[in-house]
Design a protein around this motif. Structure first.
Motif, PDB file in Angstrom:
ATOM      1  N   THR A   1       0.716  -1.262  -0.106  1.00  5.05           N
ATOM      2  CA  THR A   1      -0.084   0.016   0.049  1.00  5.05           C
ATOM      3  C   THR A   1       0.833   1.068   0.002  1.00  5.05           C
ATOM      4  O   THR A   1       1.873   1.308   0.633  1.00  5.05           O
ATOM      5  N   ASP A   2       0.517   2.204  -0.713  1.00  2.68           N
ATOM      6  CA  ASP A   2       1.128   3.384  -0.755  1.00  2.68           C
ATOM      7  C   ASP A   2       0.492   4.378   0.370  1.00  2.68           C
ATOM      8  O   ASP A   2      -0.416   4.331   0.675  1.00  2.68           O
ATOM      9  N   ILE A   3       1.478   5.011   1.406  1.00  2.00           N
ATOM     10  CA  ILE A   3       1.108   5.661   2.709  1.00  2.00           C
ATOM     11  C   ILE A   3       1.808   7.101   2.633  1.00  2.00           C
ATOM     12  O   ILE A   3       3.070   6.918   2.296  1.00  2.00           O
ATOM     13  N   ALA A   4       1.054   8.158   2.635  1.00  2.00           N
ATOM     14  CA  ALA A   4       1.742   9.267   2.803  1.00  2.00           C
ATOM     15  C   ALA A   4       1.542   9.638   4.478  1.00  2.00           C
ATOM     16  O   ALA A   4       0.432   9.766   4.907  1.00  2.00           O
ATOM     17  N   LEU A   5       2.760   9.762   5.175  1.00  2.00           N
ATOM     18  CA  LEU A   5       2.789   9.943   6.482  1.00  2.00           C
ATOM     19  C   LEU A   5       3.242  11.120   6.769  1.00  2.00           C
ATOM     20  O   LEU A   5       4.405  11.625   6.434  1.00  2.00           O
ATOM     21  N   PHE A   6       2.422  12.160   7.650  1.00  2.00           N
ATOM     22  CA  PHE A   6       2.668  13.499   7.736  1.00  2.00           C
ATOM     23  C   PHE A   6       3.083  13.423   9.067  1.00  2.00           C
ATOM     24  O   PHE A   6       2.769  13.241  10.296  1.00  2.00           O
ATOM     25  N   HIS A   7       4.407  14.392   9.548  1.00  2.00           N
ATOM     26  CA  HIS A   7       4.832  14.405  10.786  1.00  2.00           C
ATOM     27  C   HIS A   7       4.244  15.397  11.642  1.00  2.00           C
ATOM     28  O   HIS A   7       3.378  16.137  11.309  1.00  2.00           O
TER      29      HIS A   7
ATOM     30  N   ASP B   1       9.752   3.511   8.766  1.00  2.00           N
ATOM     31  CA  ASP B   1      10.397   2.197   8.695  1.00  2.00           C
ATOM     32  C   ASP B   1       9.719   0.906   9.249  1.00  2.00           C
ATOM     33  O   ASP B   1       9.711  -0.085   8.752  1.00  2.00           O
ATOM     34  N   ARG B   2       8.950   1.073  10.267  1.00  2.00           N
ATOM     35  CA  ARG B   2       8.155  -0.141  10.723  1.00  2.00           C
ATOM     36  C   ARG B   2       6.920  -0.552   9.582  1.00  2.00           C
ATOM     37  O   ARG B   2       6.708  -1.608   9.283  1.00  2.00           O
ATOM     38  N   LEU B   3       6.470   0.546   8.991  1.00  2.00           N
ATOM     39  CA  LEU B   3       5.457   0.376   7.949  1.00  2.00           C
ATOM     40  C   LEU B   3       6.112  -0.447   6.584  1.00  2.00           C
ATOM     41  O   LEU B   3       5.566  -1.190   6.255  1.00  2.00           O
ATOM     42  N   ARG B   4       7.420   0.155   6.402  1.00  2.00           N
ATOM     43  CA  ARG B   4       8.064  -0.367   5.316  1.00  2.00           C
ATOM     44  C   ARG B   4       8.254  -1.600   5.384  1.00  2.00           C
ATOM     45  O   ARG B   4       8.488  -2.173   4.279  1.00  2.00           O
TER      46      ARG B   4
ATOM     47  N   ARG C   1       4.827   1.241   0.727  1.00  2.00           N
ATOM     48  CA  ARG C   1       5.803   2.108   0.156  1.00  2.00           C
ATOM     49  C   ARG C   1       5.108   3.213   1.209  1.00  2.00           C
ATOM     50  O   ARG C   1       4.097   3.985   0.962  1.00  2.00           O
ATOM     51  N   VAL C   2       6.188   3.918   1.920  1.00  2.00           N
ATOM     52  CA  VAL C   2       5.912   5.273   2.705  1.00  2.00           C
ATOM     53  C   VAL C   2       6.630   6.279   2.226  1.00  2.00           C
ATOM     54  O   VAL C   2       7.829   6.430   2.098  1.00  2.00           O
ATOM     55  N   THR C   3       5.930   7.333   2.137  1.00  2.00           N
ATOM     56  CA  THR C   3       6.432   8.672   1.640  1.00  2.00           C
ATOM     57  C   THR C   3       6.043   9.556   3.078  1.00  2.00           C
ATOM     58  O   THR C   3       5.154   9.586   3.655  1.00  2.00           O
TER      59      THR C   3
ATOM     60  N   ALA D   1       3.812  -0.508  19.871  1.00  2.00           N
ATOM     61  CA  ALA D   1       3.620  -1.726  19.076  1.00  2.00           C
ATOM     62  C   ALA D   1       2.109  -1.934  18.601  1.00  2.00           C
ATOM     63  O   ALA D   1       1.941  -2.573  17.555  1.00  2.00           O
ATOM     64  N   LEU D   2       1.244  -1.824  19.477  1.00  2.00           N
ATOM     65  CA  LEU D   2      -0.304  -2.110  19.295  1.00  2.00           C
ATOM     66  C   LEU D   2      -0.722  -1.181  18.306  1.00  2.00           C
ATOM     67  O   LEU D   2      -1.562  -1.292  17.481  1.00  2.00           O
ATOM     68  N   VAL D   3      -0.164   0.217  18.096  1.00  2.00           N
ATOM     69  CA  VAL D   3      -0.475   1.333  17.016  1.00  2.00           C
ATOM     70  C   VAL D   3      -0.238   0.534  15.703  1.00  2.00           C
ATOM     71  O   VAL D   3      -0.870   0.608  14.777  1.00  2.00           O
ATOM     72  N   VAL D   4       1.069   0.091  15.808  1.00  2.00           N
ATOM     73  CA  VAL D   4       1.733  -0.404  14.471  1.00  2.00           C
ATOM     74  C   VAL D   4       0.806  -1.702  13.970  1.00  2.00           C
ATOM     75  O   VAL D   4       0.384  -1.805  12.877  1.00  2.00           O
ATOM     76  N   GLU D   5       0.696  -2.656  14.828  1.00  2.00           N
ATOM     77  CA  GLU D   5      -0.064  -3.638  14.671  1.00  2.00           C
ATOM     78  C   GLU D   5      -1.449  -3.581  14.175  1.00  2.00           C
ATOM     79  O   GLU D   5      -1.898  -4.056  13.147  1.00  2.00           O
ATOM     80  N   ARG D   6      -2.375  -2.326  14.762  1.00  2.00           N
ATOM     81  CA  ARG D   6      -3.665  -2.324  14.426  1.00  2.00           C
ATOM     82  C   ARG D   6      -3.731  -1.510  13.186  1.00  2.00           C
ATOM     83  O   ARG D   6      -4.338  -1.481  12.164  1.00  2.00           O
TER      84      ARG D   6
END
Length: 188
Positions: free
Chosen positions: A2-8, A22-25, A30-32, A174-179
């Motif tokens: 999945t393409d993800i746009a991640l804003f700080h 990096d955890r999503l990658r 694919r994370v931008t 870890a829960l946030v990433v898993e979910r």
């Protein structure tokens, strides 16, 4: 994938935001992660918010839209606190949006459009006692969107998913990433 746009968040594109991306990658996405502050980072949320007040919220939202111009239409938008604004704007206004992941913040459902777009999922994450976290706004948004989830975590720390900040909570992250990955699996 999945393409993800991640804003700080308001402290900028920190090493912790990069680590989260990096955890999503690592899960095959694919994370931008665009830098909306042109290289600036801040030691406190308050300093970052002061910077946003200088450049304007509209500039942050516009920079977010400019940053994804080259991405395909089918994107999941994600944002940490302040980054929820450009993420939510794009989820509501850019054709092809799949979902929005809101970490530590949200804006009202009608902030960028009079209605929520059909088929765009919402997943929100916040500490239950986070003074900056917009829990009430998240609850309202989740109540309005048919495909929506709200996950609350115990605590008052704001940016607990950023491993470069004192507020970091490894177990909750870890829960946030898993979910988040469970939602992203829909389009993989």
């Amino acid at each position: 994938m999945t393409d993800i746009a991640l804003f700080h968040h308001a402290q900028g594109l920190t090493p912790g935001v990069h680590a989260f991306a990096d955890r999503l990658r690592a899960a095959g996405h694919r994370v931008t992660a665009p830098d909306l502050f042109e290289g600036r980072t801040f030691t406190t949320v308050e300093d970052g918010v002061a910077h946003v007040e200088e450049i304007g919220v509209d500039a942050v939202v516009r920079r977010g839209a400019d940053a994804v111009a080259g991405l395909p239409e089918r994107v999941v938008y994600a944002g940490f606190s302040l980054g929820a604004m450009p993420a939510q704007n794009l989820a509501q206004t850019r054709p092809g949006a799949l979902a929005v992941l809101l970490y530590h913040g949200a804006v009202p459902a009608t902030a960028f459009s009079p209605s929520w777009p059909a088929g765009v999922a919402v997943q929100a994450h916040v500490n239950d006692e986070d003074a900056w976290g917009d829990l009430g706004v998240m609850r309202e948004l989740v109540g309005l969107v048919p495909d929506a989830e709200l996950f609350t975590y115990r605590g008052s720390a704001h940016l607990f998913t950023d491993s470069s900040l004192e507020a970091y909570d490894a177990d909750a992250t870890a829960l946030v990433v898993e979910r988040s990955l469970a939602l992203l699996a829909r389009w993989s």
